[in-house]
Scaffold this motif. Structure first.
Motif, PDB file in Angstrom:
ATOM      1  N   TYR A  22      23.150  87.701  78.121  1.00  0.00           N
ATOM      2  CA  TYR A  22      24.469  88.334  78.048  1.00  0.00           C
ATOM      3  C   TYR A  22      24.357  89.852  77.908  1.00  0.00           C
ATOM      4  CZ  TYR A  22      23.720  88.033  72.933  1.00  0.00           C
ATOM      5  OH  TYR A  22      23.225  88.118  71.654  1.00  0.00           O
ATOM      6  N   TYR A  23      25.420  90.500  78.414  1.00  0.00           N
ATOM      7  CA  TYR A  23      25.435  91.964  78.541  1.00  0.00           C
ATOM      8  C   TYR A  23      26.821  92.477  78.177  1.00  0.00           C
ATOM      9  CZ  TYR A  23      21.801  90.232  81.696  1.00  0.00           C
ATOM     10  OH  TYR A  23      20.741  89.539  82.248  1.00  0.00           O
ATOM     11  N   LEU A  24      26.859  93.770  77.822  1.00  0.00           N
ATOM     12  CA  LEU A  24      28.129  94.385  77.450  1.00  0.00           C
ATOM     13  C   LEU A  24      28.802  95.075  78.630  1.00  0.00           C
ATOM     14  CD1 LEU A  24      27.141  95.951  74.002  1.00  0.00           C
ATOM     15  CD2 LEU A  24      27.959  93.634  74.512  1.00  0.00           C
ATOM     16  N   THR A  25      28.022  95.444  79.662  1.00  0.00           N
ATOM     17  CA  THR A  25      28.572  96.165  80.808  1.00  0.00           C
ATOM     18  C   THR A  25      28.068  95.566  82.107  1.00  0.00           C
ATOM     19  OG1 THR A  25      26.754  97.759  80.927  1.00  0.00           O
ATOM     20  CG2 THR A  25      28.598  98.292  79.443  1.00  0.00           C
ATOM     21  N   ASP A  26      28.766  95.891  83.184  1.00  0.00           N
ATOM     22  CA  ASP A  26      28.320  95.446  84.507  1.00  0.00           C
ATOM     23  C   ASP A  26      26.995  96.089  84.877  1.00  0.00           C
ATOM     24  OD1 ASP A  26      30.485  93.762  85.024  1.00  0.00           O
ATOM     25  OD2 ASP A  26      31.727  95.438  85.698  1.00  0.00           O
ATOM     26  N   ALA A  27      26.814  97.336  84.500  1.00  0.00           N
ATOM     27  CA  ALA A  27      25.572  98.041  84.830  1.00  0.00           C
ATOM     28  C   ALA A  27      24.375  97.361  84.179  1.00  0.00           C
ATOM     29  CB  ALA A  27      25.661  99.500  84.398  1.00  0.00           C
ATOM     30  N   ALA A  28      24.529  96.936  82.927  1.00  0.00           N
ATOM     31  CA  ALA A  28      23.433  96.250  82.239  1.00  0.00           C
ATOM     32  C   ALA A  28      23.142  94.908  82.890  1.00  0.00           C
ATOM     33  CB  ALA A  28      23.784  96.074  80.768  1.00  0.00           C
ATOM     34  N   ALA A  29      24.204  94.199  83.288  1.00  0.00           N
ATOM     35  CA  ALA A  29      24.004  92.899  83.932  1.00  0.00           C
ATOM     36  C   ALA A  29      23.303  93.047  85.270  1.00  0.00           C
ATOM     37  CB  ALA A  29      25.347  92.197  84.114  1.00  0.00           C
ATOM     38  N   ALA A  30      23.549  94.155  85.960  1.00  0.00           N
ATOM     39  CA  ALA A  30      22.974  94.369  87.295  1.00  0.00           C
ATOM     40  C   ALA A  30      21.465  94.594  87.253  1.00  0.00           C
ATOM     41  CB  ALA A  30      23.663  95.545  87.972  1.00  0.00           C
ATOM     42  N   THR A  31      20.915  94.933  86.096  1.00  0.00           N
ATOM     43  CA  THR A  31      19.472  95.177  86.006  1.00  0.00           C
ATOM     44  C   THR A  31      18.666  93.893  86.137  1.00  0.00           C
ATOM     45  OG1 THR A  31      19.411  94.932  83.582  1.00  0.00           O
ATOM     46  CG2 THR A  31      19.916  97.121  84.478  1.00  0.00           C
ATOM     47  N   GLY A  32      19.293  92.748  85.806  1.00  0.00           N
ATOM     48  CA  GLY A  32      18.587  91.467  85.894  1.00  0.00           C
ATOM     49  C   GLY A  32      17.692  91.181  84.709  1.00  0.00           C
ATOM     50  N   SER A  33      17.567  92.102  83.752  1.00  0.00           N
ATOM     51  CA  SER A  33      16.744  91.860  82.576  1.00  0.00           C
ATOM     52  C   SER A  33      17.459  90.876  81.649  1.00  0.00           C
ATOM     53  CB  SER A  33      16.472  93.164  81.841  1.00  0.00           C
ATOM     54  OG  SER A  33      17.689  93.713  81.361  1.00  0.00           O
ATOM     55  N   CYS A  34      16.731  90.389  80.639  1.00  0.00           N
ATOM     56  CA  CYS A  34      17.340  89.428  79.713  1.00  0.00           C
ATOM     57  C   CYS A  34      16.805  89.681  78.309  1.00  0.00           C
ATOM     58  CB  CYS A  34      17.048  87.992  80.152  1.00  0.00           C
ATOM     59  SG  CYS A  34      17.970  86.740  79.207  1.00  0.00           S
ATOM     60  N   SER A  35      17.238  90.770  77.721  1.00  0.00           N
ATOM     61  CA  SER A  35      16.760  91.132  76.391  1.00  0.00           C
ATOM     62  C   SER A  35      17.589  90.502  75.285  1.00  0.00           C
ATOM     63  CB  SER A  35      16.751  92.654  76.234  1.00  0.00           C
ATOM     64  OG  SER A  35      18.054  93.174  76.462  1.00  0.00           O
ATOM     65  N   THR A  36      18.832  90.153  75.591  1.00  0.00           N
ATOM     66  CA  THR A  36      19.676  89.457  74.625  1.00  0.00           C
ATOM     67  C   THR A  36      20.109  88.136  75.236  1.00  0.00           C
ATOM     68  OG1 THR A  36      21.615  90.680  75.437  1.00  0.00           O
ATOM     69  CG2 THR A  36      20.501  91.524  73.464  1.00  0.00           C
ATOM     70  N   PHE A  37      19.870  87.045  74.521  1.00  0.00           N
ATOM     71  CA  PHE A  37      20.161  85.728  75.094  1.00  0.00           C
ATOM     72  C   PHE A  37      20.335  84.693  73.988  1.00  0.00           C
ATOM     73  CE2 PHE A  37      15.585  86.277  74.808  1.00  0.00           C
ATOM     74  CZ  PHE A  37      15.171  85.120  74.151  1.00  0.00           C
ATOM     75  N   ALA A  38      20.881  83.565  74.374  1.00  0.00           N
ATOM     76  CA  ALA A  38      21.000  82.400  73.499  1.00  0.00           C
ATOM     77  C   ALA A  38      20.564  81.183  74.312  1.00  0.00           C
ATOM     78  CB  ALA A  38      22.426  82.238  72.992  1.00  0.00           C
ATOM     79  N   LEU A  39      20.069  80.151  73.610  1.00  0.00           N
ATOM     80  CA  LEU A  39      19.471  79.004  74.291  1.00  0.00           C
ATOM     81  C   LEU A  39      20.109  77.698  73.835  1.00  0.00           C
ATOM     82  CD1 LEU A  39      15.692  79.921  73.792  1.00  0.00           C
ATOM     83  CD2 LEU A  39      17.083  80.401  75.827  1.00  0.00           C
ATOM     84  N   THR A  40      20.056  76.715  74.720  1.00  0.00           N
ATOM     85  CA  THR A  40      20.353  75.324  74.356  1.00  0.00           C
ATOM     86  C   THR A  40      19.393  74.433  75.117  1.00  0.00           C
ATOM     87  OG1 THR A  40      22.082  73.636  74.140  1.00  0.00           O
ATOM     88  CG2 THR A  40      22.067  74.904  76.165  1.00  0.00           C
ATOM     89  N   THR A  41      19.099  73.266  74.567  1.00  0.00           N
ATOM     90  CA  THR A  41      18.198  72.324  75.233  1.00  0.00           C
ATOM     91  C   THR A  41      18.920  71.016  75.505  1.00  0.00           C
ATOM     92  OG1 THR A  41      17.353  71.497  73.125  1.00  0.00           O
ATOM     93  CG2 THR A  41      16.137  73.306  74.158  1.00  0.00           C
ATOM     94  N   LEU A  42      18.448  70.317  76.501  1.00  0.00           N
ATOM     95  CA  LEU A  42      18.985  68.998  76.820  1.00  0.00           C
ATOM     96  C   LEU A  42      17.883  68.140  77.415  1.00  0.00           C
ATOM     97  CD1 LEU A  42      19.592  69.144  80.161  1.00  0.00           C
ATOM     98  CD2 LEU A  42      21.489  70.498  79.346  1.00  0.00           C
ATOM     99  N   THR A  43      18.163  66.861  77.545  1.00  0.00           N
ATOM    100  CA  THR A  43      17.200  65.884  78.045  1.00  0.00           C
ATOM    101  C   THR A  43      17.739  65.226  79.293  1.00  0.00           C
ATOM    102  OG1 THR A  43      16.470  65.440  75.783  1.00  0.00           O
ATOM    103  CG2 THR A  43      15.859  63.831  77.466  1.00  0.00           C
ATOM    104  N   VAL A  44      16.920  65.167  80.325  1.00  0.00           N
ATOM    105  CA  VAL A  44      17.290  64.487  81.564  1.00  0.00           C
ATOM    106  C   VAL A  44      16.567  63.152  81.591  1.00  0.00           C
ATOM    107  CG1 VAL A  44      17.312  64.580  84.076  1.00  0.00           C
ATOM    108  CG2 VAL A  44      17.573  66.681  82.751  1.00  0.00           C
ATOM    109  N   ILE A  45      17.322  62.076  81.692  1.00  0.00           N
ATOM    110  CA  ILE A  45      16.727  60.740  81.686  1.00  0.00           C
ATOM    111  C   ILE A  45      16.825  60.120  83.063  1.00  0.00           C
ATOM    112  CG2 ILE A  45      17.194  60.373  79.250  1.00  0.00           C
ATOM    113  CD1 ILE A  45      19.586  58.660  80.061  1.00  0.00           C
ATOM    114  N   SER A  46      15.888  59.252  83.349  1.00  0.00           N
ATOM    115  CA  SER A  46      15.861  58.565  84.641  1.00  0.00           C
ATOM    116  C   SER A  46      15.615  57.103  84.403  1.00  0.00           C
ATOM    117  CB  SER A  46      14.767  59.175  85.520  1.00  0.00           C
ATOM    118  OG  SER A  46      14.700  58.511  86.768  1.00  0.00           O
ATOM    119  N   GLU A  47      14.530  56.600  84.998  1.00  0.00           N
ATOM    120  CA  GLU A  47      14.140  55.231  84.760  1.00  0.00           C
ATOM    121  C   GLU A  47      13.621  55.112  83.327  1.00  0.00           C
ATOM    122  OE1 GLU A  47      14.690  52.837  86.792  1.00  0.00           O
ATOM    123  OE2 GLU A  47      15.382  54.112  88.416  1.00  0.00           O
TER     124      GLU A  47
END
Length: 480
Positions: free
Chosen positions: A258-283
């Motif tokens: 996440y970013y505060l400005t469009d210019a920061a988002a345009a850089t493609g870097s990821c210095s500030t972030f939050a995470l979540t995990t999930l599980t993919v099930i199959s057989e």
């Protein structure tokens, strides 16, 4: 007035149940109105009629919510855009198969129905003239307006000036099935941004990704690589759509940069972030086998029956039903000897009994054919005999709703305690080592056989009495 006929009606797909068709002793008639299967927001009118007298009252059904994710909040003239909608009820369950219409000034209108996830994607082409375009969606009695900015050059969405004190990401559900021929299985991912006093922060620029997908599970995000903006509730959303591969528990990570400005988002870097995990099930992923300390007698009274339970679960540990189980049993070895009864029946040599060391199954290639060099004890047959144990599934041979299936082995009572065996179970559709389970043991007998005064069914080994004076090698090469 008692016993006056009253008719009660409701509209807009509601349902009414009355206590009676006439008034009670106190002159009243009661009823219960429910919304029925329609979870849309709407006004329901209740009308009671008695003769020529009629009275009506209305109430409002609320709770349905229409969420929207604008994939391109700022567009160049005539550029392609997309808005993803999801229709949910008051309990955040998808509202499936409901009509939805989307329209706006200068863009094409579209109508359709929500899919199995309550979702609908609206694609459009921006007008050729710059300006703000209000796009309005209507579904489930809810109307929602999203504004897209059409202009040349950089965007004009205000930068975030408030301090973000909390950034969290959640996924619902956190366990999702693989997709094979469709993309209907998905997990809704929600990023929430709050400031001081838990105030929602809007216009936070968010780019979702799979955090380098370290487990190579794959899948996609509905927002792709687009930057989306948090709404007035501080929420930005995407959906994780699994591919064909399952994952370890919590093996998929979705990252919200996440970013505060469009210019920061345009850089493609990821210095500030939050995470979540999930599980993919199959057989089904894992198979286990176990048993208890009981043994029973077969219907003929001549055989023992021992039961086992087979459990099958997926990567999240959830029970998997309707999985076909295939069992097999291998006779590993046999022993010679005899029981004596100094108090209870035993093979203890100190008490005068005897049990030899184990002799390996003579059928080396397990083809049930006596071949050259296999009759080690020279008694003219293979020991132990393949038919000394029979294995079978109880019931359908598939796991039930709890992920369990029952199997049994049955064997003549006289071979009890003299044979070592190994059960192998495999689950259909499960690859790798976790798709099989093994149980190794010695054929058991009922406890009372060891304490009765009469000799046990297995007093003498069917494979020979043996001789305590023999070495293990000599014992296994002798016919008795």
């Amino acid at each position: 007035m008692t016993g006056v006929p009253v008719t009660v009606r409701v509209d807009n797909e509601a349902v009414v149940v009355t206590s009676s068709g006439t008034t009670a002793a106190n002159g009243t008639l009661t009823g219960t109105v429910s919304i029925g299967t329609n979870r849309s927001n709407r006004i329901v009118t209740v009308t009671a009629t008695s003769g020529s007298v009629s009275r009506s009252a209305s109430f409002t059904v609320v709770g349905a919510q229409l969420k929207a994710t604008v994939l391109q909040a700022v567009l160049a003239p005539s550029a392609a855009g997309q808005i993803d909608y999801q229709l949910l009820d008051v309990n955040s369950n998808p509202m499936v198969g409901l009509p939805i219409t989307v329209s706006g000034t200068g863009v094409a209108s579209r109508s359709g129905v929500t899919d199995n996830n309550g979702a609908f994607s609206y694609t459009f082409t921006a007008p050729a003239i710059a300006g703000n375009v209000d796009i309005v969606a209507n579904a489930g009695g809810v109307s929602r307006t999203e504004t897209v900015i059409v202009q040349s050059g950089s965007g004009s969405i205000p930068a975030v000036t408030n301090t973000i004190t909390s950034a969290t990401v959640t996924s619902s559900p956190s366990v999702v099935s693989v997709n094979s021929s469709s993309s209907s299985n998905r997990s809704e991912v929600r990023a929430l941004f709050l400031g001081a006093g838990n105030t929602p922060i809007s216009n936070v620029r968010v780019r979702f990704d799979l955090n380098n997908d370290v487990n190579a599970i794959g899948g996609s995000l509905s927002t792709g690589s687009n930057v989306v903006y948090s709404d007035s509730n501080g929420v930005a959303t995407t959906a994780y759509i699994p591919g064909t591969r399952s994952s370890p528990t919590d093996g998929v990570t979705v990252r919200a940069c996440y970013y505060l400005t469009d210019a920061a988002a345009a850089t493609g870097s990821c210095s500030t972030f939050a995470l979540t995990t999930l599980t993919v099930i199959s057989e089904p992923l894992s198979v286990s086998i176990g048993t208890d300390n009981t043994i029973s007698t077969g219907a003929s009274g001549l055989a023992y029956v021992k039961r086992f339970v087979v459990m099958v679960v997926d990567a999240a540990g959830q029970a998997k039903a309707n999985v076909r189980i295939t069992p097999s049993v291998d006779l590993l070895s046999y022993a010679k000897g005899f029981y004596v009864r100094p108090g209870s029946w035993t093979t203890d040599t100190g008490a005068g009994g005897y049990q030899s060391s184990s002799c390996a199954n003579e059928d080396i290639n397990r083809n049930a054919v006596l071949e050259s060099g296999e009759d080690v004890n020279s008694n003219g047959q293979l020991d132990p005999r393949k038919s000394d144990i029979a294995i079978s599934m109880i019931g359908t041979g598939e796991t039930d709703s709890s992920g369990a299936a029952i199997l049994q082995i049955q064997y003549p009572k006289n071979v009890a305690t003299w044979v070592s065996y190994r059960i192998l179970v495999s689950a259909a559709g499960v690859s790798g080592t976790e798709g099989r389970a093994v149980w190794t043991g010695v054929l058991g007998a009922a406890a009372e056989e060891f304490t009765n005064t009469t000799p046990p069914s297995f007093q003498v080994s069917p494979y020979g009495v043996g001789d305590p004076a023999r070495t293990p090698t000599v014992e296994c090469t002798s016919p008795n």
